[in-house]
Design a protein around this motif. Structure first.
Motif, mmCIF file in Angstrom:
data_model
loop_
_atom_site.group_PDB
_atom_site.id
_atom_site.type_symbol
_atom_site.label_atom_id
_atom_site.label_comp_id
_atom_site.label_asym_id
_atom_site.label_seq_id
_atom_site.Cartn_x
_atom_site.Cartn_y
_atom_site.Cartn_z
ATOM 1 N N TYR A 113 34.395 40.646 50.681
ATOM 2 C CA TYR A 113 35.716 40.098 50.163
ATOM 3 C C TYR A 113 36.921 41.258 50.897
ATOM 4 C CZ TYR A 113 40.001 38.159 48.807
ATOM 5 O OH TYR A 113 40.686 37.236 48.507
ATOM 6 N N ARG A 115 40.507 41.734 51.318
ATOM 7 C CA ARG A 115 41.506 42.361 50.736
ATOM 8 C C ARG A 115 40.377 43.940 49.236
ATOM 9 N NH1 ARG A 115 46.001 42.980 52.699
ATOM 10 N NH2 ARG A 115 46.555 43.797 50.270
ATOM 11 N N GLN A 162 35.016 41.559 43.068
ATOM 12 C CA GLN A 162 35.693 41.791 43.985
ATOM 13 C C GLN A 162 37.170 41.533 44.256
ATOM 14 O OE1 GLN A 162 33.982 42.555 48.688
ATOM 15 N NE2 GLN A 162 32.011 42.579 47.276
ATOM 16 N N ARG A 163 36.851 39.608 44.652
ATOM 17 C CA ARG A 163 38.513 38.678 44.118
ATOM 18 C C ARG A 163 39.291 39.079 43.654
ATOM 19 N NH1 ARG A 163 33.793 35.259 46.046
ATOM 20 N NH2 ARG A 163 34.496 34.259 48.549
ATOM 21 N N GLU A 164 38.635 39.301 41.993
ATOM 22 C CA GLU A 164 39.251 39.879 41.108
ATOM 23 C C GLU A 164 40.344 40.933 41.174
ATOM 24 O OE1 GLU A 164 37.811 38.113 36.605
ATOM 25 O OE2 GLU A 164 35.979 38.230 36.893
ATOM 26 N N HIS A 167 42.823 40.704 43.903
ATOM 27 C CA HIS A 167 43.972 40.611 42.870
ATOM 28 C C HIS A 167 44.849 40.405 42.081
ATOM 29 C CE1 HIS A 167 41.888 36.035 44.688
ATOM 30 N NE2 HIS A 167 42.067 36.966 45.525
#
Length: 411
Positions: A113, A115, A162-164, A167
């Motif tokens: 991901y 970011r 990964q997203r968590e 964010h």
């Protein structure tokens, strides 16, 4: 709320340490493809890679770039400025463009991901590991090639995790950066208040300005060519960096010199208490007054030593005047001319200063010492808070991307 992972395993690699068992330990090359296609900056706008990430290149820089032979960057690519990687000059690009061929351009595979990759590869822990795999003669020419970089082992969580993590870091970093920005604005306001206070004092000095030459008993600049005498032990050598732009105190890194017995010329530049020092080749406007701690030091060729008649003129009063806008203006005016911005000794002699009674001078010095000290304490507190915030920022990023903390939301 953050917590720790309960099921971890020793990765066997120092930079990763213990990682969550369900994370995948695999080489960087499994998650990135090197992009090496060359293009022209006529077709793909030049980009700069800084500590703030990948940004459009300034117009005045772009005009000097070579049109051809630049690396293509696509939106979503991770770009590393290989000439300053240890400073954190890297990031995910939000736009198509082109960069210097010495930069590394990495296209993330679907396992990453964007970011999360941005935070992972910009983390201080990864930067140190990346640097360790590099090579070069000196730090400024040190770089890490993709052939070596692709072997660096990463610990990669599942995509959803990964997203968590990304964010969470985006939110936390934004809060920390806001706090840092507020403290930086406060420091700027305090410095403006400090300057206004000094200016106000000397605006009220109605006395005529008198050439400083009338009160100078000794004036010289430092000795040349003393770099060869630098040593870990010996006499203190005052360099231009030891003069502050905002106060009269000497400070900063201490350099020492070990002078051979045959060197007698340095006695001319040996400091005494109450000597007034001026920067004469850079940071014009930096002034200091020597206290007991720095007495018997020597000055470099970039610093002028001015010894004045203290029965008429208080050195700190004179120093404060040179920090006032009126005094700084005289220093700047004297420095302009010739091929370089610098002050000659005659420029210092020509400075014009107010000369109220010694009693009035000392009252002004006492007042400014007291009030500027209060402001300086507030500035120091804000600077310390910024430093602590930056340390927390770095530690938080490293902890999150290496699995030291679990930022997943509990059901």
């Amino acid at each position: 709320m953050t917590s720790y992972y309960q099921d971890t395993v020793n990765s066997g690699y120092a930079w990763l340490g213990w990682v969550p068992r369900h994370w995948d330990i695999s080489p960087l090359g499994q998650h990135f493809i090197e992009r090496s296609e060359t293009v022209s900056d006529k077709d793909f706008a030049p980009l700069s890679v800084t500590k703030d990430g990948v940004v459009p290149q300034l117009d005045n820089v772009a005009k000097t770039s070579n049109n051809d032979g630049r690396k293509l960057v696509r939106a979503g690519d991770f770009v590393i400025n290989s000439r300053s990687d240890r400073k954190g000059s890297s990031g995910v690009s939000s736009r198509d463009g082109s960069v210097s061929v010495v930069y590394s351009v990495l296209e993330p595979r679907p396992t990453l991901y964007g970011r999360f990759a941005h935070h992972l590869l910009r983390s201080p822990a990864f930067q140190e590991e990346y640097y360790r795999w590099g090579s070069g003669i000196v730090a400024d020419l040190w770089s890490t090639r993709y052939s070596a970089m692709k072997r660096i082992l990463l610990a990669i969580p599942p995509l959803g995790e990964q997203r968590e993590i990304a964010h969470y870091l985006d939110s936390e970093i934004a809060q920390i950066d806001t706090l840092i920005a507020e403290q930086q604005r406060l420091i700027e306001m305090l410095r403006e208040r400090r300057q206004a206070m000094i200016d106000h004092v000397f605006t009220r000095c109605s006395e005529d300005r008198v050439p400083l030459r009338r009160f100078i008993s000794f004036l010289t600049s430092g000795s040349r060519g003393w770099g060869g005498y630098y040593a870990d032990f010996g006499d203190v050598f005052v360099r231009i960096g030891n003069l502050s732009r905002g106060s009269l105190f000497l400070g900063g890194e201490v350099q020492r010199v070990n002078l051979p017995p045959v060197i007698h010329e340095g006695q001319r530049t040996k400091l005494q208490v109450d000597d007034l020092l001026f920067s004469i080749t850079a940071y014009i406007g930096s002034v200091a007054v020597v206290d007991q701690e720095w007495a018997d030091s020597y000055v470099s060729q970039h610093v002028a030593l001015c010894r004045i008649d203290t029965s008429v003129l208080d050195p700190k009063f004179t120093g404060y005047f040179m920090l006032a806008t009126e005094g700084r203006g005289q220093l700047s005016e004297g420095a302009i001319g010739g091929t370089k911005v610098q002050l000659a000794l005659d420029d210092i002699r020509a400075l014009r200063v107010p000369v109220p009674t010694l009693e009035e001078q000392r009252q002004i010095v006492d007042y400014l010492d007291r009030e500027t000290s209060r402001i300086d304490m507030l500035i120091a507190e804000s600077e310390r808070l910024i430093e602590l915030s930056q340390e927390r920022r770095s530690a938080l990023i490293t902890a999150a991307v290496t699995g030291q903390i679990d930022v997943r939301q509990e059901a």
